[in-house]
Enzyme design. Sequence first.
Site, PDB file in Angstrom:
ATOM      1  CB  SER A   9      -1.201 -82.677  49.857  1.00 59.59           C
ATOM      2  OG  SER A   9      -0.344 -83.706  50.710  1.00 59.59           O
ATOM      3  N   GLY A  12       3.822 -81.835  45.158  1.00 56.86           N
ATOM      4  CA  GLY A  12       4.984 -82.263  44.930  1.00 56.86           C
ATOM      5  C   GLY A  12       5.893 -83.654  44.819  1.00 56.86           C
ATOM      6  CB  CYS A  69       0.494 -89.055  51.853  1.00 54.55           C
ATOM      7  SG  CYS A  69      -0.186 -88.217  50.333  1.00 54.55           S
ATOM      8  CG  LEU A  70       5.962 -86.299  50.096  1.00 52.26           C
ATOM      9  CD1 LEU A  70       6.564 -86.482  48.416  1.00 52.26           C
ATOM     10  CD2 LEU A  70       6.221 -84.907  50.532  1.00 52.26           C
ATOM     11  CD  GLN A 107       4.505 -90.233  46.800  1.00 52.88           C
ATOM     12  OE1 GLN A 107       5.055 -88.885  46.796  1.00 52.88           O
ATOM     13  NE2 GLN A 107       2.741 -90.777  47.498  1.00 52.88           N
ATOM     14  CG  ASN A 167      -3.606 -84.661  47.937  1.00 55.84           C
ATOM     15  OD1 ASN A 167      -4.221 -84.362  47.186  1.00 55.84           O
ATOM     16  ND2 ASN A 167      -3.939 -83.545  48.687  1.00 55.84           N
ATOM     17  N   GLY A 194      -0.934 -87.741  43.964  1.00 55.78           N
ATOM     18  CA  GLY A 194      -0.253 -88.067  42.281  1.00 55.78           C
ATOM     19  C   GLY A 194       0.583 -88.581  42.232  1.00 55.78           C
ATOM     20  CG  PHE A 195       4.302 -87.950  42.027  1.00 54.05           C
ATOM     21  CD1 PHE A 195       5.155 -88.714  41.106  1.00 54.05           C
ATOM     22  CD2 PHE A 195       4.306 -86.895  42.707  1.00 54.05           C
ATOM     23  CE1 PHE A 195       5.237 -87.299  40.226  1.00 54.05           C
ATOM     24  CE2 PHE A 195       3.864 -85.938  41.594  1.00 54.05           C
ATOM     25  CZ  PHE A 195       5.407 -86.480  40.804  1.00 54.05           C
ATOM     26  CG  HIS A 249      -3.977 -87.975  54.058  1.00 55.04           C
ATOM     27  ND1 HIS A 249      -3.356 -87.211  54.717  1.00 55.04           N
ATOM     28  CD2 HIS A 249      -4.246 -87.877  52.630  1.00 55.04           C
ATOM     29  CE1 HIS A 249      -2.780 -86.581  53.875  1.00 55.04           C
ATOM     30  NE2 HIS A 249      -3.568 -87.307  52.266  1.00 55.04           N
ATOM     31  CD  GLU A 276      -4.736 -87.511  57.656  1.00 56.68           C
ATOM     32  OE1 GLU A 276      -4.506 -86.462  57.029  1.00 56.68           O
ATOM     33  OE2 GLU A 276      -4.094 -88.336  57.954  1.00 56.68           O
TER      34      GLU A 276
END
Length: 373
Positions: A52, A232, A258-259, A262, A300, A302-303, A344, A346
Amino acid sequence: MKYQKRKPALILLADGTIFHGKAVAGKEGSAFGEVCFNTGMTGYQEIFTDPSYYGQLMVTTNAHIGNYGANNEDVESDSVKISGLICRNFSYHHSRPAADESLESFLNKNNLLAISDVDTRALVSYIRDNGAMNAVITTEIDKLDDLKKQLADVPDMKGLELASKVSVKEPYFYGDENATYKISALDIGIKTNILKNLAKRDCYVKVFPYNATYEELAAFNPDGYFISNGPGDPEPLEGAIALTKKVMEKGDPLFGICLGHQVLALANGISTYKMHHGHRGINHPILNLMTGKGEITSQNHGFAINREEAEANPNIEITHLHLNDKTAAGIKVKDKPVFSVQYHPEASPGPHDAWYLFDEFISHIKNHKLQTA
């Protein structure tokens, strides 16, 4: 002594601001990326190898980095993923009996440029006030004009697709093939400890590349689907979004982290946005709206997803809130075994408050198997 041989170095931010330091271990050159910071007191090796963080210059806020060395088990991928390291004090000697090598040796093997003796408190304060931005760390301090030109050409994280840079190229298996449950996981930057947590819960996981299709994941005949974390901007991940929509249409269990969180939001018409400086650390407070309980979490990202759009979506329920800024940290699809979180569960090292989310995923799988039997 190494401390006397280190070359002068500096950090040049995109807005022209400069912070000074010294090169770690005599390594020379320049490294570009988005500068960000992590507030964790431990876990630097996991941070450095977390997919990430691909393409980012990491500022560690803990004053001492390297003091417990490096261990072969403390990695989240097959290599260092950050672009460069910025720290206050770098420890060339470590005191951890379980360490396999020094952090200096570990970073050298991964060819990572690192600089220390930086006023990281001032740098982090600057990022908090002015936002995450691109930067370069360098020992080539006599080439500032050229570096400024190169820095101007570094793409902004907004709109940047990076999953393809960190995803596996070919599918692979993780866990015991005789396990009770089969999971198809889409790798858009998956962490090793996620796979370990699934395997601990009697799952056999097939991990697919970022551009795999729903049909490819479904051909494994899985009991559930997993969408991983990763680097990203989520918006360019059209394939992952389309895949997620198909899983929801089928009504199969799905868990995103996380991603992946999103991506699930985008699959439900909820937009995402780039945060001012993101959430990165192992002490972020979360409120579980389903139970009323608080959680300390590792984060962790940024979006983030648009909370107002999530609240207005008739098919979505917000399950978790970040207590610092009230961003939506968890959602579920109503009447479907589909959910995700922005943090997260985990985390290793880190808080274990959110381990239950893996158990919830397994519960969804069990219930779905009973209903479709």
